[in-house]
Design an enzyme around this catalytic site. Sequence first.
Site, PDB file in Angstrom:
ATOM      1  N   GLU A 169       7.059   1.143   9.794  1.00 13.36           N
ATOM      2  CA  GLU A 169       5.671   0.905  10.216  1.00 13.36           C
ATOM      3  C   GLU A 169       5.193  -0.348   9.001  1.00 13.36           C
ATOM      4  O   GLU A 169       5.260  -0.195   7.945  1.00 13.36           O
ATOM      5  CB  GLU A 169       4.801   2.017  10.072  1.00 13.36           C
ATOM      6  CG  GLU A 169       4.815   3.181  11.030  1.00 13.36           C
ATOM      7  CD  GLU A 169       3.944   4.130  10.715  1.00 13.36           C
ATOM      8  OE1 GLU A 169       2.883   4.201   9.976  1.00 13.36           O
ATOM      9  OE2 GLU A 169       3.930   5.422  11.575  1.00 13.36           O
ATOM     10  N   ASP A 188      -7.983   4.542   6.215  1.00 10.83           N
ATOM     11  CA  ASP A 188      -7.171   4.533   4.958  1.00 10.83           C
ATOM     12  C   ASP A 188      -7.700   4.883   3.848  1.00 10.83           C
ATOM     13  O   ASP A 188      -8.905   4.613   3.609  1.00 10.83           O
ATOM     14  CB  ASP A 188      -6.303   3.191   5.038  1.00 10.83           C
ATOM     15  CG  ASP A 188      -5.684   2.462   5.990  1.00 10.83           C
ATOM     16  OD1 ASP A 188      -5.055   3.654   6.615  1.00 10.83           O
ATOM     17  OD2 ASP A 188      -5.656   1.679   6.589  1.00 10.83           O
TER      18      ASP A 188
END
Length: 267
Positions: free
Chosen positions: A53, A64
């Site tokens: 990823e 995040d």
Amino acid sequence: MTQPATRIDTKFAELKAAGRKAFVAYVMAGDPDEHKALEIVKALPAAGVDIIELGIPFTDPMADGITIQLAGQRALNAGMTLQKTLDMAAEFRKVDDTTPIVMMGYYNPIYSRGVDKFLADAKAAGVDGLIIVDLPPEEDDELCIPAQAAGLNFIRLATPTTDEKRLPKVLTNTSGFVYYVSVNGVTGAAEASGDSVGPEVARIKSHTDLPVIVGFGVNTPEKAREIASIADGTVVGSAIVNQIAQGKSVEDIAAFVKSLADGAHSA
């Protein structure tokens, strides 16, 4: 829509035939700088990583936690762009044509570039799938459906709050695999628990034949093994990014990744 098999589909078929679980590693493109980030990515397959990823640095990464936010900031400060992220994938493809690459990020940089141009460039660079966390299923016409038409998997996130009414909608145009977010909140915020993840993975599997990969809150070889044992594999991001943040060498980072991969593969 039926699309030709991607590297992601091929990888999962190989893992299933071998009776192995998938280990997925997340790194931020351009962290801590363009050169070292590429060296780290090149080292991942030999460390046991099945799928890479690759984070797209973005100024406002709402899903995040602080670890990934800081990684994005380091990358942006070092001059990383969406174009350079695509270039990085293309450079990796010169030495590895089989390990799948999933680009993970937010829609704004893609929208700014232009969807059609981005998809053509991503396909040409050897990207296999996309995880775009701020595009819900209601916006599938924006990127998801064009991406699949271009031969890229569009991977959707399911979470502990994705209820029975919502889940079929989330899964409708998903391909490649389903990414189950094991904890509420942002990346790196809490530790995943097999006891809570197991029933959720089973619930998702009752709605889809796609592999279910679990991420968020997996940070040790033991945890990777525990989570992989109840899913089709696991993702580690923040724990790897922490190693990069600490200025570890590529060799040390690869050794850490290998310990996690070994944990997942022993499940």
